[in-house]
Motif scaffolding. Structure first.
Motif, mmCIF file in Angstrom:
data_model
loop_
_atom_site.group_PDB
_atom_site.id
_atom_site.type_symbol
_atom_site.label_atom_id
_atom_site.label_comp_id
_atom_site.label_asym_id
_atom_site.label_seq_id
_atom_site.Cartn_x
_atom_site.Cartn_y
_atom_site.Cartn_z
ATOM 1 N N GLU A 45 0.827 -1.205 0.000
ATOM 2 C CA GLU A 45 0.000 0.000 0.000
ATOM 3 C C GLU A 45 0.867 1.262 0.000
ATOM 4 O O GLU A 45 0.595 2.217 -0.738
ATOM 5 C CB GLU A 45 -0.938 0.011 1.215
ATOM 6 C CG GLU A 45 -2.006 -1.054 1.193
ATOM 7 C CD GLU A 45 -1.497 -2.410 1.669
ATOM 8 O OE1 GLU A 45 -0.277 -2.500 1.996
ATOM 9 O OE2 GLU A 45 -2.298 -3.355 1.708
ATOM 10 N N PHE A 46 1.914 1.262 0.823
ATOM 11 C CA PHE A 46 2.783 2.448 0.875
ATOM 12 C C PHE A 46 3.538 2.634 -0.431
ATOM 13 O O PHE A 46 3.706 3.767 -0.905
ATOM 14 C CB PHE A 46 3.784 2.319 2.026
ATOM 15 C CG PHE A 46 4.780 3.445 2.056
ATOM 16 C CD1 PHE A 46 4.420 4.702 2.531
ATOM 17 C CD2 PHE A 46 6.078 3.253 1.584
ATOM 18 C CE1 PHE A 46 5.337 5.748 2.542
ATOM 19 C CE2 PHE A 46 6.993 4.298 1.594
ATOM 20 C CZ PHE A 46 6.624 5.543 2.074
ATOM 21 N N THR A 47 3.997 1.534 -1.027
ATOM 22 C CA THR A 47 4.709 1.634 -2.303
ATOM 23 C C THR A 47 3.821 2.247 -3.377
ATOM 24 O O THR A 47 4.253 3.130 -4.130
ATOM 25 C CB THR A 47 5.197 0.248 -2.748
ATOM 26 O OG1 THR A 47 6.050 -0.308 -1.733
ATOM 27 C CG2 THR A 47 5.955 0.342 -4.060
ATOM 28 N N ALA A 48 2.566 1.793 -3.448
ATOM 29 C CA ALA A 48 1.626 2.343 -4.429
ATOM 30 C C ALA A 48 1.370 3.827 -4.156
ATOM 31 O O ALA A 48 1.349 4.655 -5.080
ATOM 32 C CB ALA A 48 0.321 1.561 -4.397
ATOM 33 N N PHE A 49 1.198 4.168 -2.868
ATOM 34 C CA PHE A 49 0.973 5.571 -2.502
ATOM 35 C C PHE A 49 2.163 6.439 -2.895
ATOM 36 O O PHE A 49 1.998 7.536 -3.450
ATOM 37 C CB PHE A 49 0.714 5.680 -0.995
ATOM 38 C CG PHE A 49 0.813 7.087 -0.474
ATOM 39 C CD1 PHE A 49 -0.222 7.987 -0.641
ATOM 40 C CD2 PHE A 49 1.982 7.514 0.181
ATOM 41 C CE1 PHE A 49 -0.113 9.287 -0.164
ATOM 42 C CE2 PHE A 49 2.094 8.802 0.663
ATOM 43 C CZ PHE A 49 1.034 9.698 0.484
ATOM 44 N N TYR A 50 3.366 5.942 -2.627
ATOM 45 C CA TYR A 50 4.553 6.761 -2.886
ATOM 46 C C TYR A 50 4.775 6.939 -4.393
ATOM 47 O O TYR A 50 5.175 8.014 -4.845
ATOM 48 C CB TYR A 50 5.786 6.126 -2.246
ATOM 49 C CG TYR A 50 6.967 7.058 -2.194
ATOM 50 C CD1 TYR A 50 7.032 8.067 -1.239
ATOM 51 C CD2 TYR A 50 8.017 6.951 -3.116
ATOM 52 C CE1 TYR A 50 8.114 8.943 -1.180
ATOM 53 C CE2 TYR A 50 9.099 7.819 -3.071
ATOM 54 C CZ TYR A 50 9.131 8.823 -2.104
ATOM 55 O OH TYR A 50 10.193 9.693 -2.062
ATOM 56 N N LEU A 51 4.514 5.892 -5.163
ATOM 57 C CA LEU A 51 4.650 6.007 -6.616
ATOM 58 C C LEU A 51 3.694 7.048 -7.174
ATOM 59 O O LEU A 51 4.058 7.848 -8.043
ATOM 60 C CB LEU A 51 4.416 4.648 -7.275
ATOM 61 C CG LEU A 51 5.506 3.597 -7.085
ATOM 62 C CD1 LEU A 51 5.084 2.273 -7.691
ATOM 63 C CD2 LEU A 51 6.831 4.069 -7.701
ATOM 64 N N ILE A 52 2.454 7.044 -6.675
ATOM 65 C CA ILE A 52 1.468 8.035 -7.128
ATOM 66 C C ILE A 52 1.894 9.435 -6.711
ATOM 67 O O ILE A 52 1.782 10.395 -7.477
ATOM 68 C CB ILE A 52 0.072 7.684 -6.573
ATOM 69 C CG1 ILE A 52 -0.418 6.357 -7.164
ATOM 70 C CG2 ILE A 52 -0.926 8.800 -6.874
ATOM 71 C CD1 ILE A 52 -1.714 5.856 -6.552
ATOM 72 N N PHE A 53 2.399 9.544 -5.479
ATOM 73 C CA PHE A 53 2.834 10.855 -4.989
ATOM 74 C C PHE A 53 3.991 11.402 -5.832
ATOM 75 O O PHE A 53 3.997 12.583 -6.215
ATOM 76 C CB PHE A 53 3.266 10.751 -3.529
ATOM 77 C CG PHE A 53 3.910 12.007 -3.007
ATOM 78 C CD1 PHE A 53 3.143 13.092 -2.602
ATOM 79 C CD2 PHE A 53 5.308 12.118 -2.934
ATOM 80 C CE1 PHE A 53 3.732 14.253 -2.130
ATOM 81 C CE2 PHE A 53 5.908 13.275 -2.470
ATOM 82 C CZ PHE A 53 5.121 14.350 -2.068
ATOM 83 N N VAL A 54 4.973 10.548 -6.131
ATOM 84 C CA VAL A 54 6.128 10.986 -6.920
ATOM 85 C C VAL A 54 5.691 11.417 -8.318
ATOM 86 O O VAL A 54 6.146 12.445 -8.836
ATOM 87 C CB VAL A 54 7.181 9.865 -6.991
ATOM 88 C CG1 VAL A 54 8.247 10.190 -8.036
ATOM 89 C CG2 VAL A 54 7.823 9.660 -5.634
#
Length: 361
Positions: free
Chosen positions: A3-12
């Motif tokens: 979940e965090f990886t997906a969130f961070y990719l979207i944020f970047v």
């Protein structure tokens, strides 16, 4: 972790290509470092010199920020498990290496007094006759502060600025500069996309900017076809269309072309008076005069004499005329009337005369 990886990719992705929500919230390089970057309006070149440096450094830290986020959100145990895998360890080494490379590049620019920075290199080309690149930068800064520049933006991270003498393409990591007298422009391609809910087609044009003598391609400009007329009006050179590409301009741009063609058939108004700059655009000289040619009638809505001196150019007058017509009935525009932009006297297309300056009458 997933979940965090997906969130961070979207944020970047949103941070690098900020949508309107990120721009409104101020989550952009320009807003976050506004106090350090300075003012784009006052010091355009210096602002973008600092902005490109900041963008390179901050973007190089984003991969390393992923590991910091894992440590804060998932804990130290998850971080240790991640870096123990070959893929995780390799990504960590790459993430740590990117800021070092970026810092080394910025340091090399700084130690060389910024002379090797891509923006400064492009300015140095025009620093002839003993001038310094700072002199060229001062000219660009002065022209950017003027209100007659045209800014074209087709995506959140880049824009094209056209001043009276310069064509400037602003990108995240670079700013490309070309003097209008030293380049040629050519329509390179046209593409159409169905973006709107009612399935209307939006056309985008690619304009190639080349050096005049060497024909070397400097950069390309992507713009909406609706902005094509504004861009062309601000350029000193016309954009060649050797490929015969069809341009889908809006109805006002098409009417403006027809309006100018009709006015060119009217009698010319001769004068010895020196023309001032147009009140509308401030770029072209005033070159039209209203002279009533309609026969007097009992119609209270008919044309009336106008005694204003020439204060508008034909392009601005055509835009003024079309903006005051019935948008639902464009077929009536050419035969309709419009108030004079200065004295509000009604006139029609037959009353518009191009001004011819005659020295000896």
């Amino acid at each position: 972790m997933i979940e965090f990886t997906a969130f961070y990719l979207i944020f970047v992705f949103c941070f690098i290509f900020p949508p309107s929500a990120f721009v409104s919230a101020g989550i952009t390089i320009s807003n976050l470092f506004d106090s350090w970057l300075g003012s784009e309006d006052l010091q355009f070149v210096q602002y973008h010199l600092a902005r490109t440096l900041t963008t390179v450094v901050i973007h190089s830290l984003l991969p390393l920020g992923f590991f910091g986020g894992v440590l804060l959100v998932e804990g130290l145990d998850q971080l240790l498990l991640l870096v123990q895998t070959p893929l995780g360890l390799g990504f960590l080494c790459l993430s740590a290496l990117l800021p070092v490379i970026a810092a080394a590049k910025v340091f090399s620019w700084w130690t060389n007094n910024w002379n090797s920075h891509p923006l400064v290199v492009s300015l140095t080309v025009y620093a002839t006759n003993g001038r310094h690149w700072n002199d060229v930068a001062s000219e660009i800064n002065a022209e950017f502060r003027r209100i007659d520049k045209v800014t074209i933006r087709t995506n959140p991270v880049s824009k094209t600025v056209i001043t009276s003498s310069w064509i400037i393409k602003v990108e995240p990591y670079a700013v490309r500069v070309a003097h209008q007298n030293h380049v040629t422009l050519e329509l390179e391609n046209a593409e159409e996309h169905d973006y709107t809910p009612d399935s209307q087609t939006t056309q985008y044009l690619w304009v190639k900017v080349e050096q005049l003598q060497t024909r070397k391609k400097l950069f390309s400009i992507r713009l909406n076809a609706m902005d094509y007329a504004d861009m062309q009006n601000r350029l000193q050179r016309s954009i060649s269309n050797v490929r015969g590409l069809l341009i889908n301009q809006d109805i006002h741009a098409r009417f403006s072309k027809v309006f100018i063609e009709e006015v060119s058939l009217n009698p010319v108004f001769q004068t010895q008076e020196e023309m001032d700059s147009c009140l509308g655009c401030g770029v072209n000289n005033a070159n039209v005069r209203l002279v009533r040619r309609c026969l007097p009638s009992e119609d209270t809505n008919g044309c009336t004499p106008c005694f204003c001196r020439p204060m508008w150019c034909i392009h601005c007058l055509s835009k003024w005329f079309s903006a005051r017509q019935d948008a639902e009935h464009p077929e009536t525009w050419l035969s309709s009337r419009c108030p004079c932009p200065t004295c509000r006297s009604p006139f029609c297309v037959l009353d518009v005369s191009l001004v011819e300056n005659v020295q000896n009458m």
